[in-house]
Design an enzyme around this catalytic site. Structure first.
Site, PDB file in Angstrom:
ATOM      1  CB  SER A 296      -7.746  -3.770   2.636  1.00  0.00           C
ATOM      2  OG  SER A 296      -7.536  -2.532   3.227  1.00  0.00           O
TER       3      SER A 296
ATOM      4  CG  ASN B  82      -7.567  -2.458  -5.999  1.00  0.00           C
ATOM      5  OD1 ASN B  82      -6.624  -3.214  -5.755  1.00  0.00           O
ATOM      6  ND2 ASN B  82      -7.938  -1.512  -5.128  1.00  0.00           N
TER       7      ASN B  82
ATOM      8  CG  ASP C 198      -1.966   1.017   1.225  1.00  0.00           C
ATOM      9  OD1 ASP C 198      -2.295   1.495   0.125  1.00  0.00           O
ATOM     10  OD2 ASP C 198      -2.479   1.371   2.298  1.00  0.00           O
TER      11      ASP C 198
ATOM     12  NE  ARG D  97      -8.283   0.900   4.943  1.00  0.00           N
ATOM     13  CZ  ARG D  97      -7.899   2.158   5.033  1.00  0.00           C
ATOM     14  NH1 ARG D  97      -8.318   2.927   6.014  1.00  0.00           N
ATOM     15  NH2 ARG D  97      -7.095   2.663   4.128  1.00  0.00           N
TER      16      ARG D  97
HETATM   17  C1  FPP Z   1      -2.272   0.023  -3.221  1.00  0.00           C
HETATM   18  O1  FPP Z   1      -1.731   1.314  -3.111  1.00  0.00           O
HETATM   19  C2  FPP Z   1      -1.613  -0.649  -4.319  1.00  0.00           C
HETATM   20  C3  FPP Z   1      -2.247  -1.239  -5.367  1.00  0.00           C
HETATM   21  C4  FPP Z   1      -3.711  -1.271  -5.519  1.00  0.00           C
HETATM   22  C5  FPP Z   1      -1.458  -1.864  -6.449  1.00  0.00           C
HETATM   23  C6  FPP Z   1      -0.344  -2.731  -5.945  1.00  0.00           C
HETATM   24  C7  FPP Z   1       0.448  -3.148  -7.080  1.00  0.00           C
HETATM   25  C8  FPP Z   1       1.790  -3.119  -7.123  1.00  0.00           C
HETATM   26  C9  FPP Z   1       2.668  -2.705  -6.032  1.00  0.00           C
HETATM   27  C10 FPP Z   1       2.458  -3.590  -8.356  1.00  0.00           C
HETATM   28  C11 FPP Z   1       2.747  -5.039  -8.184  1.00  0.00           C
HETATM   29  C12 FPP Z   1       3.246  -5.549  -9.394  1.00  0.00           C
HETATM   30  C13 FPP Z   1       3.150  -6.827  -9.781  1.00  0.00           C
HETATM   31  C14 FPP Z   1       3.793  -7.145 -11.027  1.00  0.00           C
HETATM   32  C15 FPP Z   1       2.463  -7.893  -9.032  1.00  0.00           C
HETATM   33  P1  FPP Z   1      -2.641   2.589  -3.423  1.00  0.00           P
HETATM   34  O2  FPP Z   1      -2.557   2.871  -4.874  1.00  0.00           O
HETATM   35  O3  FPP Z   1      -4.017   2.338  -2.912  1.00  0.00           O
HETATM   36  O4  FPP Z   1      -1.912   3.680  -2.612  1.00  0.00           O
HETATM   37  P2  FPP Z   1      -2.586   4.925  -1.876  1.00  0.00           P
HETATM   38  O5  FPP Z   1      -3.376   4.355  -0.722  1.00  0.00           O
HETATM   39  O6  FPP Z   1      -1.407   5.725  -1.419  1.00  0.00           O
HETATM   40  O7  FPP Z   1      -3.429   5.640  -2.882  1.00  0.00           O
END
Ligand code: FPP
Length: 245
Positions: free
Chosen positions: A201, A73, A25, A199
């Site tokens: 989630s 998502n 996250d 969380r």
């Molecule tokens: C949550 O952070 C992250 C995600 C929904 C995407 C996670 C994916 C990756 C780290 C890439 C993984 C790659 C592979 C190839 C498996 P957020 O975007 O919700 O962050 P925020 O809460 O700061 O907005």
């Protein structure tokens, strides 16, 4: 590409969790702080995912489950979803190309149905191509939601009862576990959530009944090997009683 081939030696003293879960996250906030599009945060997070999964395998973790994309998502803007799908595709192509002699077993947990045919084929190819390896099992949770997983398990079990494969009284916790995506795997000992959110989630709800949680005040793209070491040290400081004394 030869990503992160370096071997790391674990400190002698610590007990390693057998199964670690990570909620990756903070990509969006990382990007926002830099006035970059959210996709730049996911790209940076993808690099960290490669580094940390390699590190977990090198230090001897047996199972790693990462939360890459949840059933919720899909609500995100199309542009962000497209960028994530591109990131998954690039990684899965790279894994097929570059990790041929690797020991990591790649598994996907979640419902593959809504992904493009190309992505589905890459997921299956990665699973098939790695299933006979003997190293760490890397579960990549994609279109994963634990409530959805439990609903599926309930439906499967009901079908079993209807088809007279077993009767209602024989339903037990093991049968439920055996009907989850993680069937046959140990429950996570440790779940790490960077970015400071407290969380779960919709991640591994059934499996995390006795998991130790470590929340870290770091955004996922800033997460380093030393942060994983720190989480393992915190895990080692916990007194796990599993409901006993
Ligand atoms: C949550 O952070 C992250 C995600 C929904 C995407 C996670 C994916 C990756 C780290 C890439 C993984 C790659 C592979 C190839 C498996 P957020 O975007 O919700 O962050 P925020 O809460 O700061 O907005």
């Amino acid at each position: 590409m030869g990503f992160f081939k370096k071997k790391h030696t674990p400190p002698e003293h610590r007990v390693l969790p057998k199964h670690i879960g990570i909620i990756m996250d903070g990509n969006g906030r990382w990007a926002k702080k830099r006035r970059l599009p959210r996709s730049a945060g996911h790209n940076a997070g993808g690099k960290v995912f490669r580094k940390i999964s390699r590190y977990c395998s090198d230090i001897g973790i047996k199972y790693l489950t990462v939360y890459a994309f949840s059933t919720e998502n899909w609500k995100r803007p199309k542009e962000e979803i497209d960028a994530l799908m591109k990131l998954f595709k690039d990684y899965l192509e790279e894994a097929l190309r570059d990790f041929k002699d690797d020991s990591i077993v790649v598994r996907f947990i979640g419902d593959k149905t809504p992904f493009s045919d190309e992505l589905k084929a890459l997921m299956i190819e990665n699973e098939e191509g790695s299933k006979d390896r003997d190293g760490m099992v890397l579960n990549i949770a994609m279109n994963y939601g634990s409530r959805d997983e439990i609903v599926r398990a309930v439906k499967n079990i009901c079908k079993g009862v209807k088809n007279e494969e077993f009767d209602i009284d024989s339903i037990d916790e093991d049968l439920v576990s055996d009907n989850l995506y993680t069937a046959g795997q140990p429950d996570p000992d440790l779940i790490i959530r960077p970015s400071g959110e407290y969380r779960i989630s919709n991640f591994l709800l059934w499996q995390s009944a006795y998991t130790e949680f470590v929340i870290m005040n770091k955004l996922w793209p800033d997460f380093k090997e030393k942060d994983l070491d720190e989480a393992i040290d915190i895990f080692n400081s916990r007194n796990r009683r599993f409901g006993g004394v």
